[in-house]
Scaffold this active site. Sequence first.
Site, PDB file in Angstrom:
ATOM      1  N   LYS A 127       0.841  -1.220   0.000  1.00 29.43           N
ATOM      2  CA  LYS A 127       0.000   0.000   0.000  1.00 29.43           C
ATOM      3  C   LYS A 127       0.862   1.251   0.000  1.00 29.43           C
ATOM      4  O   LYS A 127       0.469   2.268  -0.554  1.00 29.43           O
ATOM      5  CB  LYS A 127      -0.960   0.004   1.191  1.00 29.43           C
ATOM      6  CG  LYS A 127      -2.123  -0.947   0.976  1.00 29.43           C
ATOM      7  CD  LYS A 127      -3.350  -0.557   1.776  1.00 29.43           C
ATOM      8  CE  LYS A 127      -4.524  -1.424   1.428  1.00 29.43           C
ATOM      9  NZ  LYS A 127      -5.690  -1.203   2.266  1.00 29.43           N
ATOM     10  N   LYS A 209      -4.364 -10.245  -6.465  1.00 29.14           N
ATOM     11  CA  LYS A 209      -5.649 -10.371  -5.755  1.00 29.14           C
ATOM     12  C   LYS A 209      -6.713  -9.464  -6.375  1.00 29.14           C
ATOM     13  O   LYS A 209      -6.408  -8.343  -6.771  1.00 29.14           O
ATOM     14  CB  LYS A 209      -5.378  -9.960  -4.298  1.00 29.14           C
ATOM     15  CG  LYS A 209      -6.531 -10.025  -3.367  1.00 29.14           C
ATOM     16  CD  LYS A 209      -6.153  -9.448  -2.003  1.00 29.14           C
ATOM     17  CE  LYS A 209      -6.384  -7.967  -1.932  1.00 29.14           C
ATOM     18  NZ  LYS A 209      -6.565  -7.409  -0.589  1.00 29.14           N
ATOM     19  N   LYS A 212     -11.197  -4.247  -4.402  1.00 34.63           N
ATOM     20  CA  LYS A 212     -12.225  -3.224  -4.623  1.00 34.63           C
ATOM     21  C   LYS A 212     -11.604  -1.868  -4.921  1.00 34.63           C
ATOM     22  O   LYS A 212     -12.273  -0.977  -5.424  1.00 34.63           O
ATOM     23  CB  LYS A 212     -13.203  -3.136  -3.447  1.00 34.63           C
ATOM     24  CG  LYS A 212     -12.595  -2.938  -2.072  1.00 34.63           C
ATOM     25  CD  LYS A 212     -13.676  -2.786  -1.025  1.00 34.63           C
ATOM     26  CE  LYS A 212     -13.495  -3.461   0.305  1.00 34.63           C
ATOM     27  NZ  LYS A 212     -12.211  -3.590   0.929  1.00 34.63           N
TER      28      LYS A 212
HETATM   29  P1  TYM Z   1     -10.696  -5.984   3.221  1.00 33.32           P
HETATM   30  O1  TYM Z   1     -11.713  -4.909   3.368  1.00 33.32           O
HETATM   31  O2  TYM Z   1      -9.569  -5.758   2.289  1.00 33.32           O
HETATM   32  O3  TYM Z   1     -11.405  -7.328   2.801  1.00 33.32           O
HETATM   33  C1  TYM Z   1     -12.465  -7.867   3.574  1.00 33.32           C
HETATM   34  C2  TYM Z   1     -12.401  -9.377   3.596  1.00 33.32           C
HETATM   35  O4  TYM Z   1     -12.425  -9.881   2.269  1.00 33.32           O
HETATM   36  C3  TYM Z   1     -11.289 -10.711   2.046  1.00 33.32           C
HETATM   37  N1  TYM Z   1     -10.838 -10.515   0.680  1.00 33.32           N
HETATM   38  C4  TYM Z   1     -10.630 -11.506  -0.175  1.00 33.32           C
HETATM   39  N2  TYM Z   1     -10.745 -12.837  -0.065  1.00 33.32           N
HETATM   40  C5  TYM Z   1     -10.465 -13.575  -1.154  1.00 33.32           C
HETATM   41  N3  TYM Z   1     -10.072 -13.047  -2.345  1.00 33.32           N
HETATM   42  C6  TYM Z   1      -9.938 -11.712  -2.492  1.00 33.32           C
HETATM   43  N4  TYM Z   1      -9.575 -11.203  -3.642  1.00 33.32           N
HETATM   44  C7  TYM Z   1     -10.225 -10.875  -1.387  1.00 33.32           C
HETATM   45  N5  TYM Z   1     -10.212  -9.541  -1.194  1.00 33.32           N
HETATM   46  C8  TYM Z   1     -10.583  -9.340   0.074  1.00 33.32           C
HETATM   47  C9  TYM Z   1     -10.238 -10.222   3.049  1.00 33.32           C
HETATM   48  O5  TYM Z   1      -9.284 -11.208   3.313  1.00 33.32           O
HETATM   49  C10 TYM Z   1     -11.094  -9.889   4.235  1.00 33.32           C
HETATM   50  O6  TYM Z   1     -11.378 -11.049   4.969  1.00 33.32           O
HETATM   51  N6  TYM Z   1      -7.941  -5.537   7.365  1.00 33.32           N
HETATM   52  C11 TYM Z   1      -9.131  -6.120   6.803  1.00 33.32           C
HETATM   53  C12 TYM Z   1     -10.402  -5.680   7.492  1.00 33.32           C
HETATM   54  C13 TYM Z   1     -10.379  -5.837   8.980  1.00 33.32           C
HETATM   55  C14 TYM Z   1     -10.582  -7.048   9.674  1.00 33.32           C
HETATM   56  C15 TYM Z   1     -10.487  -6.692  11.035  1.00 33.32           C
HETATM   57  C16 TYM Z   1     -10.825  -8.367   9.264  1.00 33.32           C
HETATM   58  C17 TYM Z   1     -10.182  -4.843   9.872  1.00 33.32           C
HETATM   59  N7  TYM Z   1     -10.244  -5.373  11.119  1.00 33.32           N
HETATM   60  C18 TYM Z   1     -10.605  -7.664  12.048  1.00 33.32           C
HETATM   61  C19 TYM Z   1     -10.960  -9.326  10.291  1.00 33.32           C
HETATM   62  C20 TYM Z   1     -10.850  -8.983  11.632  1.00 33.32           C
HETATM   63  C21 TYM Z   1      -9.242  -5.707   5.350  1.00 33.32           C
HETATM   64  O7  TYM Z   1      -8.636  -4.774   4.891  1.00 33.32           O
HETATM   65  O8  TYM Z   1     -10.155  -6.422   4.632  1.00 33.32           O
END
Ligand code: TYM
Length: 345
Positions: A127, A209, A212
């Site tokens: 990032k 990956k 969004k």
């Molecule tokens: P974020 O917002 O990037 O994504 C949310 C969830 O979706 C999963 N994910 C994916 N899984 C499979 N293939 C993909 N291409 C893909 N893109 C996203 C992510 O692994 C995630 O589970 N830091 C986290 C959000 C967060 C969080 C937490 C998660 C903040 N605090 C506490 C669990 C527990 C994040 O940026 O997810």
Amino acid sequence: MTENANIINAPEKAEAKKRIFSGVQPSGILTLGNYLGAIKNWVTLQDDYECLYCVVDLHAITVRQVPADLRRHTQEALALYIACGIDPEQSCVFVQSHVPAHAELSWVLNCNTMFGELSRMTQFKDKSQKHSDNVNAGLFTYPVLMASDILLYQTDLVPVGIDQKQHVELTRDVAQRFNGVYGDTFKIPEPYFVKTGMKINSLTDPTKKMSKSDPNPKSYVAIIETRDETIKKIKSAVTDSEACVKYAEGKDGINNLMSIYSSFTGKSFDEIEKEFEGKGYGDFKMAVGEVCADGLGPIREEYARLVKDKAYLEDVMKKGSDTASYLARKTLSKVYRKVGFYSVK
Ligand code: TYM
């Protein structure tokens, strides 16, 4: 394959209800990756676990957001959780900034996390390259806020995509360190992945990956886009020139489409290979596009209805933050006592 067979380490049902915490950043339109890697899995876990599902807006501002978009995306993400099948009567659904304890615990944990540990986080490295004009301190300490989210609720399991594995591992390390210094305070959480779907890749560059925040909308399927858009994007997904539906090293595009197909149909890779033996990529892509559009269709319809109902969504947010605040305060007071903060009765 049953839903639970797709979950690595699924515990036996007879155990007492364990607690789950997970979240998605409202930093854009939620994608198929978010659905297959996380939210679809959250839905199946609701009956067997006590679940907290959060829209993590504090995390989203580590990258510059347009304030009006962030507000809208927060409400949309919450509506989408419910449209995907999260039942707010059963699971606690809330917005992170409505529970100040997340930011409060984060400060304490910042003082118990090492600079070196955070420097090793691959998502920070990625990032900070992508947003080189805004490498802010929050982007660096982001995993500590994530650790706070998880540890505040004495979470047992964290269902996430594989890209979050390193952050959950750091959470465990920080919790263990804190417990070692101050005595038993936090439960040590485990990450929780689905076998297929834990990493859905970009349709335009299948070595990366699906995200969004990708500026190219052809690279991702948005959960709420139209059926035609989904089919069109999958039909134009980048693949190889071999024209053989087979899961193999170097066939990232086909492997990715096979994972998507498998996640929706429950079929194994062997079964998929047999089904498409002798058929070309055109037929395969059409089939993937259709199962994907069929799977997302009911979610899209429910979402369109829910997102207009602001009063209902705000009611869910309020109830969710009351429940979450109550649980979070218990852990936070314990932490404040342990580190020696003066409290007045
Ligand atoms: P974020 O917002 O990037 O994504 C949310 C969830 O979706 C999963 N994910 C994916 N899984 C499979 N293939 C993909 N291409 C893909 N893109 C996203 C992510 O692994 C995630 O589970 N830091 C986290 C959000 C967060 C969080 C937490 C998660 C903040 N605090 C506490 C669990 C527990 C994040 O940026 O997810």
